[in-house]
Design an enzyme around this catalytic site. Structure first.
Site, PDB file in Angstrom:
ATOM      1  N   LEU A  63       4.471  -1.445   7.211  1.00 11.20           N
ATOM      2  CA  LEU A  63       5.667  -0.598   7.373  1.00 11.20           C
ATOM      3  C   LEU A  63       6.637  -0.668   6.194  1.00 11.20           C
ATOM      4  CD1 LEU A  63       6.535  -1.300  11.115  1.00 11.20           C
ATOM      5  CD2 LEU A  63       4.980   0.385  10.157  1.00 11.20           C
ATOM      6  N   TRP A  95      10.840  -0.112   4.824  1.00  9.28           N
ATOM      7  CA  TRP A  95      12.107  -0.680   5.305  1.00  9.28           C
ATOM      8  C   TRP A  95      13.113   0.385   5.745  1.00  9.28           C
ATOM      9  CZ3 TRP A  95      15.094   1.873   1.952  1.00  9.28           C
ATOM     10  CH2 TRP A  95      14.640   2.062   0.640  1.00  9.28           C
ATOM     11  N   LYS A 141       2.899  -5.501   9.921  1.00  4.59           N
ATOM     12  CA  LYS A 141       3.464  -6.215   8.767  1.00  4.59           C
ATOM     13  C   LYS A 141       4.696  -5.418   8.371  1.00  4.59           C
ATOM     14  CE  LYS A 141       3.981  -6.728   4.675  1.00  4.59           C
ATOM     15  NZ  LYS A 141       5.340  -6.729   4.110  1.00  4.59           N
ATOM     16  N   TYR A 159      -8.338  -1.698  -1.358  1.00  6.51           N
ATOM     17  CA  TYR A 159      -8.668  -2.844  -0.494  1.00  6.51           C
ATOM     18  C   TYR A 159      -9.805  -2.462   0.463  1.00  6.51           C
ATOM     19  CZ  TYR A 159      -3.895  -4.536  -1.734  1.00  6.51           C
ATOM     20  OH  TYR A 159      -2.744  -4.943  -2.373  1.00  6.51           O
ATOM     21  N   GLU A 203       0.935   7.371   4.930  1.00  5.03           N
ATOM     22  CA  GLU A 203       2.094   8.275   4.911  1.00  5.03           C
ATOM     23  C   GLU A 203       2.948   7.808   3.738  1.00  5.03           C
ATOM     24  OE1 GLU A 203       2.177  10.803   6.665  1.00  5.03           O
ATOM     25  OE2 GLU A 203       0.983  10.366   8.443  1.00  5.03           O
ATOM     26  N   CYS A 204       3.058   8.626   2.726  1.00 16.44           N
ATOM     27  CA  CYS A 204       3.671   8.136   1.479  1.00 16.44           C
ATOM     28  C   CYS A 204       4.944   8.888   1.107  1.00 16.44           C
ATOM     29  CB  CYS A 204       2.630   8.187   0.373  1.00 16.44           C
ATOM     30  SG  CYS A 204       1.196   7.175   0.739  1.00 16.44           S
ATOM     31  N   CYS A 255      11.810   9.580   3.437  1.00 17.48           N
ATOM     32  CA  CYS A 255      10.661  10.217   2.772  1.00 17.48           C
ATOM     33  C   CYS A 255      10.747  11.740   2.808  1.00 17.48           C
ATOM     34  CB  CYS A 255       9.366   9.744   3.415  1.00 17.48           C
ATOM     35  SG  CYS A 255       9.326  10.059   5.182  1.00 17.48           S
ATOM     36  N   GLU A 301      10.573  10.497  -7.030  1.00 16.88           N
ATOM     37  CA  GLU A 301      11.253  10.202  -5.770  1.00 16.88           C
ATOM     38  C   GLU A 301      12.343   9.171  -6.039  1.00 16.88           C
ATOM     39  OE1 GLU A 301       9.124   7.873  -2.812  1.00 16.88           O
ATOM     40  OE2 GLU A 301       9.875   9.199  -1.242  1.00 16.88           O
TER      41      GLU A 301
END
Ligand code: NAD
Length: 507
Positions: free
Chosen positions: A165, A167, A191, A255, A267-268, A302, A400
């Site tokens: 997640l 912040w 996390k 990973y 989700e970016c 976002c 961004e």
């Protein structure tokens, strides 16, 4: 819920129980290594607590317990109606503890208390309830396989899901992931971002109290490169649902490729355009939406509409109204309910935003409002900032910022507006303002983004999917019934009914 005074919020803050251990297998615990990291109140600079800094050993333990619970079927095989009841009970407990959670979240994140109480907590509860209510109403499918076979298409929980997640919306992001993942029967390990850990720990305590079995919902606290990476690479994790920056999202694809090909949903980030065409009506309302779209949550959002792409014929009238409204957005102590902007979450983020403001000035942007840090003790506050005379090639029009900074880009036609809107590597959200329904549809179709709102700023609601085109997302969507697809595997069960005879006899 009616808001309290600043002093009343402060007295809640002073008496809060601060959860600091990781939460694994239904219990709070220190990191195996004994290591901790500091969590800081960005509005005051005060160190609030030292949080367990988990690494591989703790992640191994959380994954093992999650797997054991999944295989034992204590949650995964529980009847959907029973799972629903437990999640609804969790919602009741969050509601009962809403004020305390709101204050906890505010002191750790710098978010204004009024936003957390009025938006984040109610929306989080609604999200969890919505997914819990959905889960005993979802049907599987039958394929048209003819009379000699029964072909079922069923959905099953994936297994162990890790949710990584950001912040910026601590409780809401927990709800977006936990709601559909838990409702579908998975074991979930969260996390949280290291800047905002305590909301997740409180949520885990309440989940146990509500009846979520041990091991089914754990929280591994710690840094991205250690705890986050250990989850991303773990052979026992079946899926990662990530929300955060595009840069870190990419790591999770690596990973997965280098470990067990776990499913990955990302989700970016976003660099979202707000397009105002020359026929836009009700400019006062448009201005209200624009100010909200860029300054809500200090722009640490976002879907923030950080680029205003406005037709030259309406620009002057619109910008006057924006400036007028923006002055009502007071910045300061997040526990003062009259403040609409609080503190920036961390020194790193604060320096980054101020760096972008400096860059905007350097590259020729004209500051119409703000443009500087605000001195408030040790707190990290930045003035809401509006830049005019921005061109699409400037840094602040492309990257961004994730802060309270609006860039105004002027265009001369609808075609140009759409071209500029799409001139970005991101594609998360967009807004368009026009009085003409045909243009609204055409522009909404032409903009490459996961959500396009017409004549308003927003993200839809819990019933609509949220996620990004291009480098704003990968692999799935949050929210709506489609979120359940992320957290389930699709299985075909083919049952052959023929016995080799063709006489049509029934036995
Ligand atoms: P971030 O990418 O820095 O961190 C996100 C999470 O990844 C944190 O938990 C962090 O600890 C972890 N992480 C960091 N480095 C890691 C690594 N090397 N390996 C594994 N895990 C690692 O993002 P952030 O700064 O917390 O949040 C801001 C970003 O999140 C912005 O880009 C914003 O647009 C995005 N965001 C997107 C959405 C959405 O729904 N699309 C919603 C909220 C925020």
């Amino acid at each position: 819920m009616s808001l309290l005074t600043r002093d009343e919020y402060q007295s809640i803050a002073d008496s809060l129980h601060l959860p600091t251990g990781a939460y694994i297998n239904g219990k709070a615990c220190a990191a195996t290594s004994g290591e901790t990291f500091e969590t800081v109140n960005p509005a005051t600079g005060e160190v609030l607590a030292n949080i367990a800094s988990c690494d591989q050993a703790d992640v191994d333990k959380a994954v093992e317990k999650a797997r054991d619970a999944f295989e034992a079927g204590v949650w995964s095989k529980m009847h959907p109606t029973e799972r629903k009841k437990v999640i609804i009970q969790l919602c009741k407990l969050i509601k009962r503890n809403a004020r305390e959670i709101a204050v906890l979240e505010s002191i750790e994140s710098g978010k204004p208390i009024q936003e957390i109480e009025n938006v984040d907590i109610p929306e989080s509860i609604h999200c969890l309830e919505w997914h819990a209510e959905a889960v005993d109403k979802i049907y599987d499918q039958m394929a048209p396989a003819g009379d000699d076979a029964v072909a079922m298409i069923v959905r099953e929980p994936i297994g162990v899901v890790a949710a990584i997640l950001p912040w910026n919306f601590p409780m809401l992001m927990i709800a977006w992931k936990l709601g559909p993942a838990l409702a579908s029967g998975n074991s979930v390990i969260i996390k949280p971002a290291e800047q905002t850990t305590m909301t997740a720990l409180r949520a885990a305590e309440l989940a146990s109290e509500a009846g979520v079995p041990d091991g089914v919902f754990s929280v591994v606290t710690g840094l991205g490169e250690t705890a986050g990476q250990a989850l991303g690479r773990h052979m026992g994790v079946d899926m990662v649902s990530f929300t955060g920056s595009t840069e870190v999202g990419r790591y999770f694809l690596e990973y997965a490729a280098q470990s067990n090909l776990k499913k990955v949903v990302l989700e970016c980030g976003g660099k979202n355009p707000c397009v105002v065409l020359d026929d836009a009506e009700h400019l006062d309302v448009v201005a209200e939406h624009i100010v909200n779209a860029v300054f809500w949550n200090m722009g640490e959002n976002c879907s923030s509409n950080s680029r205003l792409i406005v037709h030259k014929d309406v620009k002057k009238a619109l910008v006057e109204r924006i400036l007028h409204r923006a002055r009502d957005w007071r910045t300061g102590d997040p526990l003062d309910p009259s403040n609409r902007l609080g503190a920036i979450v961390s020194q790193e983020q604060y320096d980054s935003i101020l760096g972008y403001i400096a860059k905007g000035k350097e590259e020729g942007g004209k500051v119409l409002m703000g443009g500087a840090a605000m001195k408030e003790g040790q707190g990290l506050f930045i003035e809401p900032t509006i830049f005019d005379e921005i061109t699409p090639d400037m840094t602040i029009a492309r990257e961004e910022i994730f802060g309270p900074v609006l860039s105004i880009i002027t265009v001369g036609s609808t075609d140009e507006a759409v071209k500029v809107a799409n001139d970005t590597k991101y594609g998360l959200a967009a807004s368009v303002f026009t009085a003409n329904v045909r243009r609204a549809h055409r522009v909404a179709r032409a903009i490459k983004a996961g959500t396009v709102t017409v004549n308003c700023f927003g993200e839809g609601d819990i019933s609509t999917p949220f996620g990004g085109y291009k480098q704003s997302g990968f692999g799935g969507r949050d929210n709506s019934i489609h979120a359940h697809d992320q957290y389930t595997e699709m299985k075909t069960i083919w049952v052959d009914l023929s016995d080799g005879e063709t006489d049509g006899e029934l036995d």
